[in-house]
Design a protein around this motif. Structure first.
Motif, PDB file in Angstrom:
ATOM      1  N   LYS A   1       0.809  -1.211   0.000  1.00 14.20           N
ATOM      2  CA  LYS A   1       0.000   0.000   0.000  1.00 14.20           C
ATOM      3  C   LYS A   1       0.851   1.274   0.000  1.00 14.20           C
ATOM      4  N   THR A   2       1.961   1.232   0.722  1.00 13.05           N
ATOM      5  CA  THR A   2       2.833   2.405   0.801  1.00 13.05           C
ATOM      6  C   THR A   2       4.237   2.033   0.358  1.00 13.05           C
ATOM      7  N   LEU A   3       4.740   2.749  -0.635  1.00 16.02           N
ATOM      8  CA  LEU A   3       6.066   2.507  -1.191  1.00 16.02           C
ATOM      9  C   LEU A   3       6.945   3.727  -0.953  1.00 16.02           C
TER      10      LEU A   3
ATOM     11  N   THR B   1       9.706   3.029   9.440  1.00 16.75           N
ATOM     12  CA  THR B   1      10.236   1.998   8.545  1.00 16.75           C
ATOM     13  C   THR B   1      10.891   0.828   9.275  1.00 16.75           C
ATOM     14  N   VAL B   2      10.653   0.703  10.559  1.00 12.08           N
ATOM     15  CA  VAL B   2      11.322  -0.330  11.335  1.00 12.08           C
ATOM     16  C   VAL B   2      10.999  -1.742  10.835  1.00 12.08           C
ATOM     17  N   TYR B   3       9.817  -1.946  10.244  1.00  7.65           N
ATOM     18  CA  TYR B   3       9.438  -3.264   9.748  1.00  7.65           C
ATOM     19  C   TYR B   3       9.320  -3.313   8.225  1.00  7.65           C
ATOM     20  N   SER B   4       9.868  -2.316   7.559  1.00  2.45           N
ATOM     21  CA  SER B   4       9.782  -2.271   6.093  1.00  2.45           C
ATOM     22  C   SER B   4      10.729  -3.283   5.454  1.00  2.45           C
ATOM     23  N   GLU B   5      10.381  -3.694   4.237  1.00  2.57           N
ATOM     24  CA  GLU B   5      11.247  -4.544   3.435  1.00  2.57           C
ATOM     25  C   GLU B   5      12.064  -3.657   2.493  1.00  2.57           C
ATOM     26  N   TYR B   6      13.275  -4.086   2.140  1.00  2.00           N
ATOM     27  CA  TYR B   6      14.167  -3.293   1.292  1.00  2.00           C
ATOM     28  C   TYR B   6      14.462  -3.991  -0.030  1.00  2.00           C
ATOM     29  N   TYR B   7      14.640  -3.155  -1.048  1.00  2.96           N
ATOM     30  CA  TYR B   7      15.043  -3.649  -2.370  1.00  2.96           C
ATOM     31  C   TYR B   7      15.917  -2.576  -3.001  1.00  2.96           C
TER      32      TYR B   7
ATOM     33  N   GLU C   1       3.395   3.811   7.160  1.00  7.56           N
ATOM     34  CA  GLU C   1       4.423   2.813   7.428  1.00  7.56           C
ATOM     35  C   GLU C   1       4.713   2.086   6.123  1.00  7.56           C
ATOM     36  N   PRO C   2       5.803   2.456   5.442  1.00  8.51           N
ATOM     37  CA  PRO C   2       6.103   1.860   4.135  1.00  8.51           C
ATOM     38  C   PRO C   2       6.227   0.336   4.203  1.00  8.51           C
ATOM     39  N   ASP C   3       5.563  -0.342   3.290  1.00  4.71           N
ATOM     40  CA  ASP C   3       5.675  -1.790   3.198  1.00  4.71           C
ATOM     41  C   ASP C   3       6.990  -2.164   2.523  1.00  4.71           C
ATOM     42  N   LEU C   4       7.363  -1.371   1.522  1.00  4.02           N
ATOM     43  CA  LEU C   4       8.575  -1.652   0.751  1.00  4.02           C
ATOM     44  C   LEU C   4       9.364  -0.368   0.534  1.00  4.02           C
ATOM     45  N   ILE C   5      10.688  -0.476   0.675  1.00  5.08           N
ATOM     46  CA  ILE C   5      11.585   0.637   0.393  1.00  5.08           C
ATOM     47  C   ILE C   5      12.466   0.240  -0.778  1.00  5.08           C
ATOM     48  N   ILE C   6      12.409   1.015  -1.854  1.00 10.92           N
ATOM     49  CA  ILE C   6      13.283   0.801  -3.006  1.00 10.92           C
ATOM     50  C   ILE C   6      14.313   1.917  -3.008  1.00 10.92           C
ATOM     51  N   SER C   7      15.584   1.540  -2.975  1.00 11.40           N
ATOM     52  CA  SER C   7      16.638   2.547  -2.888  1.00 11.40           C
ATOM     53  C   SER C   7      17.475   2.581  -4.153  1.00 11.40           C
ATOM     54  N   HIS C   8      17.705   3.807  -4.651  1.00 12.35           N
ATOM     55  CA  HIS C   8      18.645   4.053  -5.740  1.00 12.35           C
ATOM     56  C   HIS C   8      19.958   4.576  -5.167  1.00 12.35           C
ATOM     57  N   ALA C   9      19.978   4.770  -3.871  1.00 13.66           N
ATOM     58  CA  ALA C   9      21.057   5.527  -3.236  1.00 13.66           C
ATOM     59  C   ALA C   9      22.316   4.692  -2.989  1.00 13.66           C
ATOM     60  N   LYS C  10      22.774   3.992  -4.000  1.00 14.19           N
ATOM     61  CA  LYS C  10      24.059   3.286  -3.942  1.00 14.19           C
ATOM     62  C   LYS C  10      24.172   2.351  -2.736  1.00 14.19           C
ATOM     63  N   HIS C  11      23.084   1.657  -2.462  1.00 18.58           N
ATOM     64  CA  HIS C  11      23.053   0.664  -1.385  1.00 18.58           C
ATOM     65  C   HIS C  11      23.332   1.254  -0.009  1.00 18.58           C
ATOM     66  N   THR C  12      23.048   2.523   0.161  1.00 16.71           N
ATOM     67  CA  THR C  12      23.173   3.148   1.471  1.00 16.71           C
ATOM     68  C   THR C  12      21.789   3.468   1.997  1.00 16.71           C
ATOM     69  N   LEU C  13      21.664   3.544   3.321  1.00 17.18           N
ATOM     70  CA  LEU C  13      20.385   3.830   3.944  1.00 17.18           C
ATOM     71  C   LEU C  13      20.431   5.203   4.598  1.00 17.18           C
ATOM     72  N   THR C  14      19.279   5.787   4.810  1.00 20.95           N
ATOM     73  CA  THR C  14      19.183   7.073   5.495  1.00 20.95           C
ATOM     74  C   THR C  14      18.349   6.883   6.756  1.00 20.95           C
ATOM     75  N   ASP C  15      18.281   7.926   7.573  1.00 26.41           N
ATOM     76  CA  ASP C  15      17.434   7.846   8.761  1.00 26.41           C
ATOM     77  C   ASP C  15      16.048   8.431   8.495  1.00 26.41           C
ATOM     78  N   PHE C  16      15.728   8.659   7.234  1.00 26.55           N
ATOM     79  CA  PHE C  16      14.425   9.205   6.886  1.00 26.55           C
ATOM     80  C   PHE C  16      13.317   8.226   7.290  1.00 26.55           C
ATOM     81  N   MET C  17      12.273   8.746   7.937  1.00 19.21           N
ATOM     82  CA  MET C  17      11.146   7.940   8.410  1.00 19.21           C
ATOM     83  C   MET C  17      11.636   6.781   9.289  1.00 19.21           C
TER      84      MET C  17
END
Length: 226
Positions: free
Chosen positions: A11-13, A190-196, A170-186
């Protein structure tokens, strides 16, 4: 697609980009072209977070955000079925619907005026989640010192924090273009979000790439911290 696991409803990406991903206007155009396919997946809220390099000073960042906003405004006109918002440093969102993008002296086509908004798209520039939580805590302490607030509650609860967030999703899925790095945004949401992670540049991403991300999400066994 029929899901075997009802928990895997998307529902939330959350899409995480670097500011360099938006420097080329063609990249933004390509990103918008993928939005209809994302909406067909059943996504109700698409959050696009633009992460800035720590070396960029405040003045340069402000100038870049202004450029990005102008470009987003332009492409929002081509996709009037979406409700597009912009948040800067967690300030009040400025809605980027066609009626606010185009000067009031210009008449909008009837089809644009009457078309119902579909998926909600929110571009976010600015502060990270830790800064937002610090601000919520600071505001809570200030309110606790106020007699009117003391008669209501002086207890910091999870519900209080959730209700104070600018983006309560609460994002269900996080898709990152950011060179495989994570941020502290949300960070709270996002504690239970899935990553791709996408391997392609934003300008080369296609509906097929999003499809692969969604298929990967559907096959996962979400544990929610268990």
């Amino acid at each position: 697609m029929t899901l075997e696991n009802e928990e895997n409803k998307l529902k939330t990406l959350l899409l995480i980009l670097n500011e360099s991903d938006l420097l080329d206007e063609a990249n933004i155009k390509n990103l918008f072209s993928c939005f209809p396919g994302v909406e067909k997946e059943g996504v109700e809220n698409l959050i696009v977070y633009v992460d800035f390099l720590k070396t960029i000073n405040a003045e340069s960042k402000k100038a870049l955000v202004h450029i990005f906003k102008e470009r987003i405004h332009g492409f929002a006109l081509e996709f009037p079925s979406f409700s597009v918002d912009i948040i800067e440093d967690y300030e009040t969102p400025s809605t980027v619907t066609p009626s606010t993008v185009i000067p009031s002296t210009v008449a909008l086509p009837e089809a644009v005026q009457t078309k119902s908004p579909g998926m909600s798209v929110c571009f976010v520039f600015g502060l990270g989640g830790r800064d937002e939580l610090k601000q919520i805590l600071s505001d809570f302490i200030t309110r606790c010192r106020n007699e009117d607030f003391q008669t209501q509650t002086s207890e910091m609860t999870s519900d209080y924090i959730s209700d104070s967030l600018k983006l309560p999703f609460e994002p269900d899925l996080i898709i990152s273009h950011a060179k495989h790095t994570l941020t502290d945004f949300m960070i709270w949401q996002t504690v239970y979000s899935e990553y791709y992670f996408f391997e392609k540049d934003v300008g080369k991403v296609t509906d097929s790439d999003f499809r692969k991300a969604f298929d990967s999400f559907y096959k996962r066994d979400r544990r929610y911290g268990a």
